[in-house]
Write a protein that holds these residues in place. Structure first.
Motif, mmCIF file in Angstrom:
data_model
loop_
_atom_site.group_PDB
_atom_site.id
_atom_site.type_symbol
_atom_site.label_atom_id
_atom_site.label_comp_id
_atom_site.label_asym_id
_atom_site.label_seq_id
_atom_site.Cartn_x
_atom_site.Cartn_y
_atom_site.Cartn_z
ATOM 1 N N PRO A 108 -7.010 20.249 14.067
ATOM 2 C CA PRO A 108 -6.346 19.191 13.300
ATOM 3 C C PRO A 108 -5.023 18.821 13.963
ATOM 4 O O PRO A 108 -4.378 19.666 14.598
ATOM 5 C CB PRO A 108 -6.088 19.848 11.931
ATOM 6 C CG PRO A 108 -6.907 21.078 11.901
ATOM 7 C CD PRO A 108 -7.133 21.504 13.307
ATOM 8 N N PRO A 109 -4.591 17.569 13.831
ATOM 9 C CA PRO A 109 -3.297 17.191 14.418
ATOM 10 C C PRO A 109 -2.155 17.918 13.725
ATOM 11 O O PRO A 109 -2.219 18.192 12.518
ATOM 12 C CB PRO A 109 -3.220 15.680 14.168
ATOM 13 C CG PRO A 109 -4.140 15.426 13.015
ATOM 14 C CD PRO A 109 -5.236 16.438 13.142
ATOM 15 N N THR A 110 -1.136 18.242 14.479
ATOM 16 C CA THR A 110 0.070 18.840 13.894
ATOM 17 C C THR A 110 0.849 17.752 13.155
ATOM 18 O O THR A 110 0.553 16.561 13.285
ATOM 19 C CB THR A 110 0.947 19.458 14.984
ATOM 20 O OG1 THR A 110 1.394 18.391 15.855
ATOM 21 C CG2 THR A 110 0.178 20.492 15.813
ATOM 22 N N TYR A 111 1.874 18.152 12.419
ATOM 23 C CA TYR A 111 2.708 17.168 11.729
ATOM 24 C C TYR A 111 3.347 16.196 12.721
ATOM 25 O O TYR A 111 3.470 14.999 12.451
ATOM 26 C CB TYR A 111 3.794 17.868 10.896
ATOM 27 C CG TYR A 111 3.279 18.412 9.581
ATOM 28 C CD1 TYR A 111 3.111 17.572 8.480
ATOM 29 C CD2 TYR A 111 2.964 19.759 9.443
ATOM 30 C CE1 TYR A 111 2.650 18.067 7.268
ATOM 31 C CE2 TYR A 111 2.485 20.269 8.238
ATOM 32 C CZ TYR A 111 2.336 19.414 7.143
ATOM 33 O OH TYR A 111 1.861 19.919 5.949
ATOM 34 N N ASP A 112 3.755 16.709 13.879
ATOM 35 C CA ASP A 112 4.334 15.838 14.909
ATOM 36 C C ASP A 112 3.310 14.826 15.398
ATOM 37 O O ASP A 112 3.626 13.650 15.620
ATOM 38 C CB ASP A 112 4.851 16.666 16.087
ATOM 39 C CG ASP A 112 6.113 17.448 15.743
ATOM 40 O OD1 ASP A 112 6.778 17.076 14.756
ATOM 41 O OD2 ASP A 112 6.416 18.434 16.452
ATOM 42 N N GLU A 113 2.074 15.273 15.573
ATOM 43 C CA GLU A 113 1.013 14.372 16.050
ATOM 44 C C GLU A 113 0.624 13.354 14.975
ATOM 45 O O GLU A 113 0.240 12.222 15.306
ATOM 46 C CB GLU A 113 -0.199 15.191 16.491
ATOM 47 C CG GLU A 113 0.050 15.968 17.778
ATOM 48 C CD GLU A 113 -1.022 17.009 18.073
ATOM 49 O OE1 GLU A 113 -1.182 17.368 19.252
ATOM 50 O OE2 GLU A 113 -1.689 17.473 17.117
ATOM 51 N N ILE A 114 0.702 13.740 13.714
ATOM 52 C CA ILE A 114 0.395 12.803 12.626
ATOM 53 C C ILE A 114 1.316 11.589 12.680
ATOM 54 O O ILE A 114 0.913 10.468 12.369
ATOM 55 C CB ILE A 114 0.497 13.522 11.257
ATOM 56 C CG1 ILE A 114 -0.683 14.488 11.074
ATOM 57 C CG2 ILE A 114 0.520 12.509 10.105
ATOM 58 C CD1 ILE A 114 -0.606 15.325 9.816
ATOM 59 N N GLU A 115 2.551 11.814 13.113
ATOM 60 C CA GLU A 115 3.511 10.709 13.199
ATOM 61 C C GLU A 115 3.060 9.626 14.173
ATOM 62 O O GLU A 115 3.456 8.476 14.077
ATOM 63 C CB GLU A 115 4.892 11.235 13.601
ATOM 64 C CG GLU A 115 5.567 12.069 12.522
ATOM 65 C CD GLU A 115 5.700 11.316 11.211
ATOM 66 O OE1 GLU A 115 6.201 10.170 11.240
ATOM 67 O OE2 GLU A 115 5.286 11.852 10.165
ATOM 68 N N TYR A 116 2.203 9.992 15.137
ATOM 69 C CA TYR A 116 1.717 9.017 16.112
ATOM 70 C C TYR A 116 0.564 8.167 15.574
ATOM 71 O O TYR A 116 0.216 7.141 16.162
ATOM 72 C CB TYR A 116 1.241 9.722 17.387
ATOM 73 C CG TYR A 116 2.317 10.469 18.137
ATOM 74 C CD1 TYR A 116 3.548 9.884 18.396
ATOM 75 C CD2 TYR A 116 2.096 11.759 18.606
ATOM 76 C CE1 TYR A 116 4.538 10.563 19.097
ATOM 77 C CE2 TYR A 116 3.079 12.451 19.310
ATOM 78 C CZ TYR A 116 4.288 11.853 19.546
ATOM 79 O OH TYR A 116 5.266 12.532 20.244
#
Length: 408
Positions: A108-116
């Motif tokens: 799953p995407p990390t919280y940082d990756e979710i921002e993208y």
């Protein structure tokens, strides 16, 4: 005569018009080129990737655009050049890879990756329900995306192809791991996993009778080990015996029988499936303490809490620890131990799915036409659509079927 014949033909045609036609119900195929992004995995020791270079070539040859983040294939022993030669564009920025319309990743995407992520995008990845939180779901919802869990995804036979494939790999691999740690070179008991003429076979106990157990049992029996399987689901035990094709000791999770066999075992595999978030059986610490010194416990379901009170999370870099002189292997992501095989298995599943998305003109269209794919969707256009997740966190959800029907 001719007039009467024409009248009869007209009646037949009118009657047939009352029946639903498959061609009338089907959604018109509108082939569409896809823009797919393959990010580099940032999760600890996640070595798999969603597509092999061969699959990338197959998709790009059909007009699809695929971007891959530099180094994404390295853990599976695929170079950037392998993907570039297959037609993918190698990008060097994590933010840039998330410009794609479809993001295919394993963890799953990390919280940082979710921002993208951006509205209208489709994310295909694992969910990892054991560590899922309401905050994480809310973060995905705020991005107004479509999110598909490949653990939940079903095929036309109503089975879960990704779960099945990864379970086959895990089941086959655990016996190789057990053989490795029984060896004296790893300070094990110094015995062979299996048996030879004139020497009693090693004893393997398996908790659970699912796919992991089936492939573990096949491997152990092939080596000549004595295998005993425990599960509370009689139909699973019956299916296992049928699939393995040999007489096999099976039992329900009767603690008296189970604990006696565990104390005599050389290898114990924990492969039970959590039900409603709880393990149907947890082997007590006192029982583990009475096992033979140097024997091996492999807890495949450690990511769901584990089958043993002595289980503690480990990693591929430090896979084992000893407790009561029993070797414990509790790595949660066993298929990542053989990432090239796992990547090939994932690629074989995702390539036809992406092809179908293209064939029908997009994600919403393929969901409308193929009901079996809907099981994997847990967020649609920013709305939670999975009842199980909603119940777990006390969140509101919408029926996916109704949302798709209204849209179409």
């Amino acid at each position: 005569m001719t007039e009467r014949f024409a009248v009869e033909i007209g009646k037949i045609a009118a009657a047939q018009a009352l029946y639903p036609k498959e061609s009338m119900l089907a959604v018109e195929e509108r082939k569409r080129s896809l823009f797919i992004g393959l990010p580099k995995e940032s999760s600890f020791q996640e070595n798999r990737i969603g597509l092999t270079p061969d699959a990338v070539k197959q998709l790009t040859d059909h007009g699809h655009t695929i971007w891959i983040e530099a180094g994404a294939g390295s853990p599976s022993k695929y170079s950037d050049n392998d993907f570039s030669e297959a037609g993918a564009k190698v990008v060097y920025s994590t933010k840039e890879i998330y410009d794609a319309d479809i993001i295919l990743k394993v963890a799953p995407p990390t919280y940082d990756e979710i921002e993208y992520l951006h509205p209208g995008q489709t994310l295909i990845s694992a969910v990892q329900f054991g560590s899922l939180t309401a905050d994480y779901i809310n973060a995905l919802q705020r991005k107004k995306i479509n999110a598909i869990s490949f653990e939940l995804l079903r095929d036309k036979s109503d089975s879960k192809p990704v779960v099945r494939a990864m379970s086959e790999i895990a089941g086959s691999t655990v016996m190789l791991i057990a053989a490795e740690y029984l060896s004296i070179s790893n300070e094990g008991r110094g015995i062979i996993l299996g048996g030879i003429t004139g020497v009693p076979p090693s004893k393997v106990v398996i908790l659970g009778a699912g796919t992991v157990a089936e492939y573990a049992a096949r491997a152990a029996l092939g080596l000549g080990a004595e295998v005993k399987v425990f599960d509370n689901h009689i139909y699973k035990l019956r299916r296992l015996k049928h699939n393995v094709g040999t007489q096999l000791f099976t039992s329900t999770l009767d603690k008296t029988v189970l604990y006696h066999e565990i104390k005599q075992a050389d290898v114990v595999i924990g492969a039970l499936v959590a039900e409603d978030g709880r393990m149907p059986c947890m082997v007590e610490e006192a029982v583990v303490a009475q096992m033979k010194p140097g024997s091996v416990i492999i807890d495949v379901c450690i990511d769901q809490g584990g089958c043993f009170h002595t289980s503690e999370l480990t990693s591929h870099s430090r896979p084992i620890y000893r407790k009561y002189d029993i070797i414990h292997y509790c790595v949660p992501n066993i298929p990542s131990r053989v990432p090239r095989t796992a990547t090939s298995a994932l690629s074989n599943i995702f390539t036809p799915i992406l092809t179908e998305i293209s064939k029908y003109g997009g994600v919403s269209e393929v969901l409308f036409t193929n009901e079996h794919y809907r099981s994997g969707v847990y967020i649609y256009k920013g709305s939670l659509t999975n009842a199980q997740i909603a119940k777990r966190f006390g969140m509101r959800y919408k029926e996916l079927g109704l949302m798709i029907a209204v849209r179409n």
